[in-house]
Write a protein that holds these residues in place. Structure first.
Motif, PDB file in Angstrom:
ATOM      1  N   MET A  33      27.418 -76.114 -12.335  1.00 25.20           N
ATOM      2  CA  MET A  33      26.773 -75.824 -11.064  1.00 25.20           C
ATOM      3  C   MET A  33      26.920 -74.350 -10.713  1.00 25.20           C
ATOM      4  O   MET A  33      27.747 -73.646 -11.300  1.00 25.20           O
ATOM      5  CB  MET A  33      27.373 -76.680  -9.942  1.00 25.20           C
ATOM      6  CG  MET A  33      28.858 -76.438  -9.709  1.00 25.20           C
ATOM      7  SD  MET A  33      29.503 -77.303  -8.254  1.00 25.20           S
ATOM      8  CE  MET A  33      28.780 -76.332  -6.952  1.00 25.20           C
ATOM      9  N   LYS A  34      26.105 -73.890  -9.776  1.00 29.64           N
ATOM     10  CA  LYS A  34      26.193 -72.508  -9.332  1.00 29.64           C
ATOM     11  C   LYS A  34      27.212 -72.391  -8.200  1.00 29.64           C
ATOM     12  O   LYS A  34      27.511 -73.364  -7.516  1.00 29.64           O
ATOM     13  CB  LYS A  34      24.809 -72.037  -8.840  1.00 29.64           C
ATOM     14  CG  LYS A  34      23.751 -71.986  -9.946  1.00 29.64           C
ATOM     15  CD  LYS A  34      22.423 -71.508  -9.395  1.00 29.64           C
ATOM     16  CE  LYS A  34      21.374 -71.451 -10.503  1.00 29.64           C
ATOM     17  NZ  LYS A  34      20.057 -71.000  -9.979  1.00 29.64           N
TER      18      LYS A  34
ATOM     19  N   GLN B 123      27.904 -73.199   3.301  1.00 33.40           N
ATOM     20  CA  GLN B 123      27.613 -74.577   2.882  1.00 33.40           C
ATOM     21  C   GLN B 123      28.757 -75.511   3.239  1.00 33.40           C
ATOM     22  O   GLN B 123      28.722 -76.678   2.902  1.00 33.40           O
ATOM     23  CB  GLN B 123      27.354 -74.631   1.369  1.00 33.40           C
ATOM     24  CG  GLN B 123      26.030 -73.997   0.962  1.00 33.40           C
ATOM     25  CD  GLN B 123      25.842 -74.076  -0.535  1.00 33.40           C
ATOM     26  OE1 GLN B 123      26.081 -73.136  -1.260  1.00 33.40           O
ATOM     27  NE2 GLN B 123      25.394 -75.230  -1.018  1.00 33.40           N
TER      28      GLN B 123
ATOM     29  N   GLN C  14      25.368 -84.135  -2.547  1.00 32.20           N
ATOM     30  CA  GLN C  14      24.404 -83.512  -1.627  1.00 32.20           C
ATOM     31  C   GLN C  14      24.790 -82.073  -1.306  1.00 32.20           C
ATOM     32  O   GLN C  14      23.931 -81.186  -1.234  1.00 32.20           O
ATOM     33  CB  GLN C  14      24.316 -84.327  -0.336  1.00 32.20           C
ATOM     34  CG  GLN C  14      23.668 -85.695  -0.527  1.00 32.20           C
ATOM     35  CD  GLN C  14      23.773 -86.586   0.704  1.00 32.20           C
ATOM     36  OE1 GLN C  14      24.596 -86.349   1.598  1.00 32.20           O
ATOM     37  NE2 GLN C  14      22.958 -87.630   0.753  1.00 32.20           N
ATOM     38  N   ARG C  15      26.074 -81.800  -1.145  1.00 30.52           N
ATOM     39  CA  ARG C  15      26.519 -80.469  -0.772  1.00 30.52           C
ATOM     40  C   ARG C  15      26.481 -79.490  -1.946  1.00 30.52           C
ATOM     41  O   ARG C  15      26.302 -78.290  -1.741  1.00 30.52           O
ATOM     42  CB  ARG C  15      27.937 -80.522  -0.190  1.00 30.52           C
ATOM     43  CG  ARG C  15      27.994 -81.107   1.213  1.00 30.52           C
ATOM     44  CD  ARG C  15      29.441 -81.305   1.672  1.00 30.52           C
ATOM     45  NE  ARG C  15      29.470 -81.688   3.083  1.00 30.52           N
ATOM     46  CZ  ARG C  15      29.569 -80.846   4.089  1.00 30.52           C
ATOM     47  NH1 ARG C  15      29.627 -79.541   3.858  1.00 30.52           N
ATOM     48  NH2 ARG C  15      29.605 -81.267   5.334  1.00 30.52           N
ATOM     49  N   THR C  16      26.696 -79.994  -3.153  1.00 30.14           N
ATOM     50  CA  THR C  16      26.769 -79.107  -4.313  1.00 30.14           C
ATOM     51  C   THR C  16      25.469 -79.023  -5.099  1.00 30.14           C
ATOM     52  O   THR C  16      25.289 -78.109  -5.903  1.00 30.14           O
ATOM     53  CB  THR C  16      27.876 -79.587  -5.272  1.00 30.14           C
ATOM     54  OG1 THR C  16      27.566 -80.923  -5.725  1.00 30.14           O
ATOM     55  CG2 THR C  16      29.232 -79.579  -4.583  1.00 30.14           C
ATOM     56  N   GLY C  17      24.581 -79.988  -4.891  1.00 30.31           N
ATOM     57  CA  GLY C  17      23.334 -79.993  -5.637  1.00 30.31           C
ATOM     58  C   GLY C  17      23.454 -80.609  -7.021  1.00 30.31           C
ATOM     59  O   GLY C  17      22.502 -80.577  -7.805  1.00 30.31           O
ATOM     60  N   VAL C  18      24.615 -81.174  -7.336  1.00 32.50           N
ATOM     61  CA  VAL C  18      24.806 -81.848  -8.624  1.00 32.50           C
ATOM     62  C   VAL C  18      24.430 -83.318  -8.460  1.00 32.50           C
ATOM     63  O   VAL C  18      24.809 -83.950  -7.469  1.00 32.50           O
ATOM     64  CB  VAL C  18      26.276 -81.747  -9.095  1.00 32.50           C
ATOM     65  CG1 VAL C  18      26.458 -82.441 -10.444  1.00 32.50           C
ATOM     66  CG2 VAL C  18      26.691 -80.286  -9.202  1.00 32.50           C
ATOM     67  N   GLN C  19      23.675 -83.852  -9.405  1.00 34.04           N
ATOM     68  CA  GLN C  19      23.237 -85.243  -9.300  1.00 34.04           C
ATOM     69  C   GLN C  19      24.442 -86.177  -9.178  1.00 34.04           C
ATOM     70  O   GLN C  19      25.457 -85.993  -9.865  1.00 34.04           O
ATOM     71  CB  GLN C  19      22.416 -85.643 -10.524  1.00 34.04           C
ATOM     72  CG  GLN C  19      21.058 -84.970 -10.610  1.00 34.04           C
ATOM     73  CD  GLN C  19      20.286 -85.451 -11.821  1.00 34.04           C
ATOM     74  OE1 GLN C  19      20.762 -86.267 -12.613  1.00 34.04           O
ATOM     75  NE2 GLN C  19      19.077 -84.935 -11.981  1.00 34.04           N
TER      76      GLN C  19
ATOM     77  N   LEU D  27      28.985 -71.870  -4.667  1.00 40.13           N
ATOM     78  CA  LEU D  27      28.563 -72.254  -3.325  1.00 40.13           C
ATOM     79  C   LEU D  27      28.821 -71.107  -2.360  1.00 40.13           C
ATOM     80  O   LEU D  27      29.815 -70.394  -2.470  1.00 40.13           O
ATOM     81  CB  LEU D  27      29.333 -73.481  -2.841  1.00 40.13           C
ATOM     82  CG  LEU D  27      29.086 -74.793  -3.588  1.00 40.13           C
ATOM     83  CD1 LEU D  27      29.945 -75.882  -2.998  1.00 40.13           C
ATOM     84  CD2 LEU D  27      27.623 -75.182  -3.516  1.00 40.13           C
TER      85      LEU D  27
END
Length: 268
Positions: free
Chosen positions: A260-261, A267, A179-184, A263
């Motif tokens: 991932m991009k 965040q 949830q914090r990193t946006g990675v599934q 952070l």
């Protein structure tokens, strides 16, 4: 009583990084004079029944007739490992219970000798050897700290990851990480297995592997009230989590690989 100096090619008495005594399934097989496959089947049955915790695994490469063979060992560590191996031997060959207990005592004695500081050693030659080891270890730690500082100084201006200036005891579930990193979440789990940070097939069987244990990247936490199994053993609900160090390192590696991009600091 069997010889406590039992020589097994796979036996591990301690690790330099964590100073944790270990015993593996091959050593258990040697101690109780049983086939390794039978020992592993017993371990798997006890794990699936919830009697013992799911152990770590390690691949062992042996050579015979100019050919290499890879087999898998189960590894038991520390107090939990001592408890679980005692249960395993009680299931396999109760007459060897004393042997496995004596083996753990021998490993603990070895560990105490290894971690004894130089000033406590009476023999002058051994004391000098230990002092050299201590000085080398201290120098290695200092070198790593210098390297780590240099890396931080280089990476910080790039804002590639957030390094929490918050509570270092904070932990994150795999879902929180996703949830914090946006990675599934599914990709996070796959990445953790591919990078030898954890093994297991579901949330109830996930356990940290050597890479995560060595660097304190992941650990097990208990939740809820204890419960009693059908065998009368007290158990807890356990789940695997990232430590703050593990969270940051996973983000670094994923950013570097393009998974991932970066952070932003807000965040955290």
């Amino acid at each position: 009583m069997s010889n406590l100096n039992l020589k097994t090619s796979n036996a591990v008495a301690y690790t330099n990084n964590n100073t944790i005594i270990k015993m593996n399934s091959q050593e258990i097989a040697d101690l109780v004079q049983a086939r390794h496959d039978n020992v592993k089947r017993t371990i798997e049955t006890l794990v699936s029944s919830g009697v013992i915790a799911s152990p770590q695994t390690e691949d062992v490469v042996t050579t015979s007739n100019n050919r290499q063979y890879t087999s898998q060992n189960y590894v038991f560590e520390g107090e939990q490992g001592k408890r679980d191996t005692t249960i395993i031997v009680a299931q396999l060959s109760p007459q060897f219970l004393g042997t496995v207990v004596d083996r753990w005592m021998y490993l603990e004695k070895q560990l105490l000798e290894m971690v004894k500081p130089s000033y406590m050693i009476e023999d002058p030659i051994e004391r000098a050897k230990k002092w050299i080891e201590e000085a080398s270890a201290k120098q290695e730690v200092e070198s790593k700290l210098i390297e780590a500082t240099q890396v931080i100084e280089i990476q910080a201006p790039k804002a590639e990851v957030f390094d929490a200036v918050l509570d270092k005891s904070r932990t994150y579930s795999i879902r929180e990480f996703a949830q914090r990193t946006g990675v599934q979440e599914m990709k996070v789990k796959k990445w953790l297995k591919e990078h030898s940070w954890m093994n297991g097939s579901s949330s109830t069987t996930y356990r940290p592997l050597s890479e995560a244990n060595k660097n304190n990247y992941m650990r097990m936490v208990r939740s809820g009230k204890p419960f009693t199994t059908q065998y009368g053993t007290t158990r807890y609900n356990e789940s695997i989590v990232f430590t703050q160090e593990g969270f940051n390192e996973a983000v670094r590696k994923m950013v570097k690989s393009g998974m991932m991009k970066p952070l932003a600091a807000d965040q955290a």
